[in-house]
Design a protein around this motif. Structure first.
Motif, mmCIF file in Angstrom:
data_model
loop_
_atom_site.group_PDB
_atom_site.id
_atom_site.type_symbol
_atom_site.label_atom_id
_atom_site.label_comp_id
_atom_site.label_asym_id
_atom_site.label_seq_id
_atom_site.Cartn_x
_atom_site.Cartn_y
_atom_site.Cartn_z
ATOM 1 N N ARG A 1 -2.835 -12.669 -4.745
ATOM 2 C CA ARG A 1 -3.447 -13.033 -3.459
ATOM 3 C C ARG A 1 -3.161 -12.002 -2.370
ATOM 4 N NH1 ARG A 1 -4.298 -19.070 -1.307
ATOM 5 N NH2 ARG A 1 -5.172 -18.618 0.730
ATOM 6 N N ASP A 2 -1.929 -11.500 -2.332
ATOM 7 C CA ASP A 2 -1.592 -10.488 -1.323
ATOM 8 C C ASP A 2 -2.443 -9.226 -1.524
ATOM 9 O OD1 ASP A 2 0.270 -12.121 -0.144
ATOM 10 O OD2 ASP A 2 1.980 -11.265 -1.211
ATOM 11 N N ASP A 3 -2.660 -8.857 -2.796
ATOM 12 C CA ASP A 3 -3.491 -7.686 -3.079
ATOM 13 C C ASP A 3 -4.932 -7.941 -2.643
ATOM 14 O OD1 ASP A 3 -1.329 -6.378 -4.141
ATOM 15 O OD2 ASP A 3 -1.831 -6.842 -6.223
ATOM 16 N N MET A 4 -5.416 -9.173 -2.864
ATOM 17 C CA MET A 4 -6.768 -9.509 -2.428
ATOM 18 C C MET A 4 -6.900 -9.375 -0.917
ATOM 19 S SD MET A 4 -7.829 -12.770 -4.831
ATOM 20 C CE MET A 4 -9.483 -12.906 -4.161
ATOM 21 N N GLU A 5 -5.858 -9.790 -0.199
ATOM 22 C CA GLU A 5 -5.907 -9.693 1.258
ATOM 23 C C GLU A 5 -5.927 -8.241 1.708
ATOM 24 O OE1 GLU A 5 -2.932 -12.041 3.179
ATOM 25 O OE2 GLU A 5 -3.746 -13.946 2.431
ATOM 26 N N GLN A 6 -5.167 -7.379 1.018
ATOM 27 C CA GLN A 6 -5.169 -5.963 1.368
ATOM 28 C C GLN A 6 -6.551 -5.349 1.124
ATOM 29 O OE1 GLN A 6 -2.760 -4.060 2.881
ATOM 30 N NE2 GLN A 6 -1.808 -6.068 3.151
ATOM 31 N N ILE A 7 -7.182 -5.718 0.006
ATOM 32 C CA ILE A 7 -8.528 -5.222 -0.301
ATOM 33 C C ILE A 7 -9.515 -5.742 0.749
ATOM 34 C CG2 ILE A 7 -10.411 -5.310 -1.981
ATOM 35 C CD1 ILE A 7 -8.104 -5.706 -4.110
ATOM 36 N N GLY A 8 -9.357 -7.020 1.118
ATOM 37 C CA GLY A 8 -10.221 -7.599 2.145
ATOM 38 C C GLY A 8 -10.065 -6.906 3.483
ATOM 39 N N LEU A 9 -8.824 -6.536 3.831
ATOM 40 C CA LEU A 9 -8.590 -5.816 5.088
ATOM 41 C C LEU A 9 -9.256 -4.438 5.063
ATOM 42 C CD1 LEU A 9 -4.865 -6.764 5.809
ATOM 43 C CD2 LEU A 9 -6.842 -7.328 7.241
ATOM 44 N N MET A 10 -9.271 -3.799 3.899
ATOM 45 C CA MET A 10 -9.964 -2.514 3.789
ATOM 46 C C MET A 10 -11.474 -2.707 3.985
ATOM 47 S SD MET A 10 -7.712 -0.228 3.482
ATOM 48 C CE MET A 10 -8.795 1.148 3.100
ATOM 49 N N GLY A 11 -12.000 -3.826 3.453
ATOM 50 C CA GLY A 11 -13.411 -4.141 3.677
ATOM 51 C C GLY A 11 -13.689 -4.397 5.145
ATOM 52 N N LEU A 12 -12.746 -5.063 5.821
ATOM 53 C CA LEU A 12 -12.880 -5.321 7.254
ATOM 54 C C LEU A 12 -12.860 -4.007 8.036
ATOM 55 C CD1 LEU A 12 -12.883 -7.095 9.792
ATOM 56 C CD2 LEU A 12 -10.397 -7.374 9.509
ATOM 57 N N LEU A 13 -11.963 -3.097 7.652
ATOM 58 C CA LEU A 13 -11.893 -1.806 8.336
ATOM 59 C C LEU A 13 -13.196 -1.027 8.157
ATOM 60 C CD1 LEU A 13 -10.263 0.278 9.916
ATOM 61 C CD2 LEU A 13 -9.311 1.085 7.736
ATOM 62 N N GLU A 14 -13.748 -1.067 6.948
ATOM 63 C CA GLU A 14 -15.029 -0.392 6.703
ATOM 64 C C GLU A 14 -16.120 -0.997 7.587
ATOM 65 O OE1 GLU A 14 -18.222 0.446 3.075
ATOM 66 O OE2 GLU A 14 -16.799 -1.199 2.937
ATOM 67 N N ALA A 15 -16.112 -2.329 7.698
ATOM 68 C CA ALA A 15 -17.113 -2.998 8.533
ATOM 69 C C ALA A 15 -16.982 -2.565 9.990
ATOM 70 C CB ALA A 15 -16.959 -4.514 8.412
ATOM 71 N N LEU A 16 -15.744 -2.470 10.485
ATOM 72 C CA LEU A 16 -15.520 -2.031 11.865
ATOM 73 C C LEU A 16 -16.064 -0.622 12.088
ATOM 74 C CD1 LEU A 16 -11.897 -3.338 12.509
ATOM 75 C CD2 LEU A 16 -13.899 -3.884 13.912
ATOM 76 N N ARG B 1 -16.146 -9.687 1.398
ATOM 77 C CA ARG B 1 -16.422 -10.275 0.089
ATOM 78 C C ARG B 1 -16.810 -9.183 -0.912
ATOM 79 N NH1 ARG B 1 -17.793 -15.523 -0.501
ATOM 80 N NH2 ARG B 1 -19.441 -14.978 -1.953
ATOM 81 N N GLY B 2 -17.642 -8.244 -0.460
ATOM 82 C CA GLY B 2 -18.085 -7.176 -1.348
ATOM 83 C C GLY B 2 -16.932 -6.325 -1.844
ATOM 84 N N ALA B 3 -15.980 -6.019 -0.965
ATOM 85 C CA ALA B 3 -14.833 -5.201 -1.349
ATOM 86 C C ALA B 3 -13.991 -5.909 -2.410
ATOM 87 C CB ALA B 3 -13.981 -4.884 -0.122
ATOM 88 N N ILE B 4 -13.781 -7.219 -2.227
ATOM 89 C CA ILE B 4 -12.964 -7.977 -3.176
ATOM 90 C C ILE B 4 -13.687 -8.130 -4.513
ATOM 91 C CG2 ILE B 4 -11.907 -10.229 -3.642
ATOM 92 C CD1 ILE B 4 -11.493 -10.475 -0.581
ATOM 93 N N LEU B 5 -14.964 -8.437 -4.475
ATOM 94 C CA LEU B 5 -15.728 -8.605 -5.715
ATOM 95 C C LEU B 5 -15.839 -7.280 -6.479
ATOM 96 C CD1 LEU B 5 -18.520 -10.974 -4.364
ATOM 97 C CD2 LEU B 5 -16.747 -11.570 -6.019
ATOM 98 N N ASP B 6 -15.968 -6.171 -5.753
ATOM 99 C CA ASP B 6 -16.006 -4.861 -6.412
ATOM 100 C C ASP B 6 -14.706 -4.606 -7.171
ATOM 101 O OD1 ASP B 6 -18.543 -4.253 -5.601
ATOM 102 O OD2 ASP B 6 -17.937 -2.945 -3.939
ATOM 103 N N GLU B 7 -13.575 -4.961 -6.553
ATOM 104 C CA GLU B 7 -12.293 -4.747 -7.208
ATOM 105 C C GLU B 7 -12.122 -5.660 -8.422
ATOM 106 O OE1 GLU B 7 -8.570 -3.083 -8.002
ATOM 107 O OE2 GLU B 7 -10.276 -2.415 -6.799
ATOM 108 N N LEU B 8 -12.607 -6.885 -8.308
ATOM 109 C CA LEU B 8 -12.554 -7.805 -9.451
ATOM 110 C C LEU B 8 -13.339 -7.236 -10.629
ATOM 111 C CD1 LEU B 8 -12.970 -11.236 -7.640
ATOM 112 C CD2 LEU B 8 -11.022 -10.557 -9.048
ATOM 113 N N ARG B 9 -14.506 -6.699 -10.343
ATOM 114 C CA ARG B 9 -15.309 -6.110 -11.415
ATOM 115 C C ARG B 9 -14.625 -4.870 -11.988
ATOM 116 N NH1 ARG B 9 -20.251 -7.828 -8.405
ATOM 117 N NH2 ARG B 9 -19.836 -6.101 -7.005
ATOM 118 N N ARG B 10 -14.029 -4.060 -11.116
ATOM 119 C CA ARG B 10 -13.372 -2.835 -11.575
ATOM 120 C C ARG B 10 -12.235 -3.160 -12.540
ATOM 121 N NH1 ARG B 10 -9.297 0.483 -10.869
ATOM 122 N NH2 ARG B 10 -8.200 -0.919 -9.447
#
Length: 251
Positions: free
Chosen positions: A63-78, A97-106
């Motif tokens: 979960r912590d890793d998911m949050e870090q990936i989500g924060l990177m997606g948020l930074l990209e959005a900003l 959501r896209g950042a997290i789902l991309d990592e799940l697929r990877r």
């Protein structure tokens, strides 16, 4: 439920197709301090999305890793959007959501054996549907496939996670991959497409879609609101997204 077009507007906003003050213009460059301030302000949005997705992927990513990936997606959005306004949260949700789902697929979060079993069950459900000449009930599926309620729910969760990922891909493509927020023309096209897609859904399917995407509720929370089982909510969401995906792909 009300007018489906009204709910289409809510749904469309949840995917970042609202009225953007800076749409079509170059995103204003934020300083590092401004980025950090906005990251802190929108961190609860990341946590909500992680909580929602985490319930569907059986701990495939910490979960912590998911949050870090989500924060990177948020930074990209900003960085794409510029100074946040009242519509930014909607736009950022899709990127997170896209950042997290991309990592799940990877990480290939569904091992081959699990995917094969899911496909086998899917084929069995289709065969049962053809035999009955209608959509089978939960109890009928579990009896025919010899599944426990827990196994049936796991199957539904796996099917939904896969469909949600592909559905989000279509929306990403609809909104474009430019380095700024979608243009007004792109927003209008997505809005009209989603309005038409929502009209293909029945009332309960619309409510599930609205609660999942607009209010970011988990399946368990939606089940409690609608007084349904978690598995039934999964099934409704899967049917709704399947219909909407088919219509959007035809556009």
């Amino acid at each position: 439920m009300g007018d489906p077009v009204a709910h289409a507007e809510h749904y469309q906003e949840a995917y970042g197709a609202g009225e953007y003050a800076a749409a079509g213009a170059a995103a204003a460059v934020l300083s590092v301090a401004e980025e950090q301030r906005h990251l802190v302000a929108y961190a609860p949005l990341v946590k909500r999305i992680v909580r929602q997705l985490n319930s569907q992927v059986s701990g495939a990513i910490d979960r912590d890793d998911m949050e870090q990936i989500g924060l990177m997606g948020l930074l990209e959005a900003l960085r794409r959007y510029g100074v946040p306004d009242q519509s930014f949260g909607s736009y950022a949700s899709l990127r997170i959501r896209g950042a997290i789902l991309d990592e799940l697929r990877r990480q290939d979060w569904r091992p081959r054996a699990v995917r094969q079993e899911s496909h086998r069950l899917r084929d069995s459900v289709r065969a049962l549907t053809r035999r009955l000449g209608r959509e089978p009930q939960e109890a009928e599926i579990m009896a025919a496939l010899k599944l426990t309620p827990e196994a049936y729910q796991e199957y539904q969760l796996a099917e939904n996670a896969e469909l949600i990922a592909s559905f989000d891909d279509i929306l990403q493509e609809s909104l474009g991959q430019a380095d700024s927020a979608p243009s007004p023309e792109e927003q209008l096209m997505v809005r009209r497409s989603l309005e038409q897609a929502l009209r293909t859904l029945d009332e309960r399917e619309q409510r599930v879609v609205q609660m999942y995407y607009e209010f970011e509720l988990s399946y368990k929370e939606i089940a409690a609101v609608l007084d349904l089982s978690d598995a039934r909510v999964c099934q409704l969401n899967k049917m709704a997204l399947g219909k909407m995906k088919a219509m959007l792909q035809d556009k």
